[in-house]
Write a protein that holds these residues in place. Structure first.
Motif, mmCIF file in Angstrom:
data_model
loop_
_atom_site.group_PDB
_atom_site.id
_atom_site.type_symbol
_atom_site.label_atom_id
_atom_site.label_comp_id
_atom_site.label_asym_id
_atom_site.label_seq_id
_atom_site.Cartn_x
_atom_site.Cartn_y
_atom_site.Cartn_z
ATOM 1 N N ASP A 180 0.902 3.476 -13.130
ATOM 2 C CA ASP A 180 2.150 4.475 -13.937
ATOM 3 C C ASP A 180 3.452 4.178 -12.918
ATOM 4 O O ASP A 180 4.369 5.079 -13.247
ATOM 5 N N ILE A 181 3.568 3.271 -12.095
ATOM 6 C CA ILE A 181 4.941 2.740 -11.504
ATOM 7 C C ILE A 181 5.404 2.072 -12.352
ATOM 8 O O ILE A 181 5.393 1.119 -12.893
ATOM 9 N N PRO A 182 6.992 2.493 -12.767
ATOM 10 C CA PRO A 182 7.701 1.700 -13.524
ATOM 11 C C PRO A 182 8.016 0.404 -12.862
ATOM 12 O O PRO A 182 8.302 0.343 -11.735
ATOM 13 N N VAL A 183 7.983 -0.624 -13.916
ATOM 14 C CA VAL A 183 7.927 -2.038 -12.971
ATOM 15 C C VAL A 183 9.605 -2.431 -12.440
ATOM 16 O O VAL A 183 9.224 -3.033 -11.364
ATOM 17 N N GLU A 184 10.298 -1.691 -13.095
ATOM 18 C CA GLU A 184 11.608 -1.817 -12.401
ATOM 19 C C GLU A 184 11.694 -1.266 -10.940
ATOM 20 O O GLU A 184 12.301 -1.795 -9.842
ATOM 21 N N ASP A 185 10.930 -0.173 -10.756
ATOM 22 C CA ASP A 185 10.890 0.410 -9.532
ATOM 23 C C ASP A 185 10.132 -0.336 -8.498
ATOM 24 O O ASP A 185 10.561 -0.361 -7.191
ATOM 25 N N PHE A 186 9.106 -0.868 -9.072
ATOM 26 C CA PHE A 186 8.182 -1.716 -8.161
ATOM 27 C C PHE A 186 8.893 -2.916 -7.584
ATOM 28 O O PHE A 186 9.196 -3.390 -6.443
ATOM 29 N N LEU A 187 9.625 -3.466 -8.645
ATOM 30 C CA LEU A 187 10.513 -4.888 -8.194
ATOM 31 C C LEU A 187 11.639 -4.589 -7.366
ATOM 32 O O LEU A 187 12.057 -5.272 -6.479
ATOM 33 N N ALA A 206 0.827 -1.241 -0.008
ATOM 34 C CA ALA A 206 0.031 0.080 0.124
ATOM 35 C C ALA A 206 0.630 1.274 0.035
ATOM 36 O O ALA A 206 0.709 2.040 -0.839
ATOM 37 N N PHE A 207 1.726 1.319 0.794
ATOM 38 C CA PHE A 207 2.882 2.370 0.918
ATOM 39 C C PHE A 207 3.404 2.567 -0.183
ATOM 40 O O PHE A 207 3.554 3.924 -0.913
ATOM 41 N N GLN A 208 3.978 1.736 -1.207
ATOM 42 C CA GLN A 208 4.742 1.670 -2.214
ATOM 43 C C GLN A 208 3.981 2.195 -3.315
ATOM 44 O O GLN A 208 4.269 3.013 -4.151
ATOM 45 N N VAL A 209 2.651 1.658 -3.614
ATOM 46 C CA VAL A 209 1.925 1.978 -4.592
ATOM 47 C C VAL A 209 1.504 3.554 -4.378
ATOM 48 O O VAL A 209 1.384 4.197 -5.487
ATOM 49 N N ILE A 210 0.979 3.961 -3.452
ATOM 50 C CA ILE A 210 0.470 5.280 -3.143
ATOM 51 C C ILE A 210 1.817 6.300 -3.498
ATOM 52 O O ILE A 210 1.542 7.166 -4.131
ATOM 53 N N VAL A 211 2.778 5.983 -2.791
ATOM 54 C CA VAL A 211 4.028 6.989 -2.979
ATOM 55 C C VAL A 211 4.629 6.600 -4.258
ATOM 56 O O VAL A 211 4.833 8.050 -4.840
ATOM 57 N N GLY A 233 3.255 5.777 -6.986
ATOM 58 C CA GLY A 233 2.237 6.190 -8.049
ATOM 59 C C GLY A 233 2.308 7.657 -7.853
ATOM 60 O O GLY A 233 2.263 8.112 -9.218
ATOM 61 N N TRP A 234 2.304 8.360 -6.874
ATOM 62 C CA TRP A 234 2.395 9.787 -6.842
ATOM 63 C C TRP A 234 3.511 10.272 -7.460
ATOM 64 O O TRP A 234 3.448 11.336 -8.273
#
Length: 68
Positions: A35-42, A3-8, A10-11
């Motif tokens: 809109d989060i780059p998949v590399e950033d998410f991983l 939740a924290f990663q998706v919100i921050v 994403g913003w």
């Protein structure tokens, strides 16, 4: 963590008004979710996993025993 990663993330990386801009030549261009780059998410998942693995590795061995 999700939740924290998706919100921050994403913003910070939203395509409509990004605060952080990635060079598209250095990324796959795939964005997931919101809109989060998949590399950033991983990368975020890899950091959390690495910390948990190191935490478990440094734990004293006598704590591995079962509770009576």
């Amino acid at each position: 963590m999700v939740a924290f990663q998706v919100i921050v993330d994403g913003w910070l990386t939203k395509l409509s008004a990004p605060i952080v801009i990635y060079n598209e030549q250095h990324s796959s261009g795939v964005r997931f979710p919101w809109d989060i780059p998949v590399e950033d998410f991983l990368f975020g998942w890899a950091m959390v996993t690495a910390v948990l693995l190191m935490w478990e590795k440094q734990r004293p061995k006598d704590q591995d025993q079962q509770w009576p």
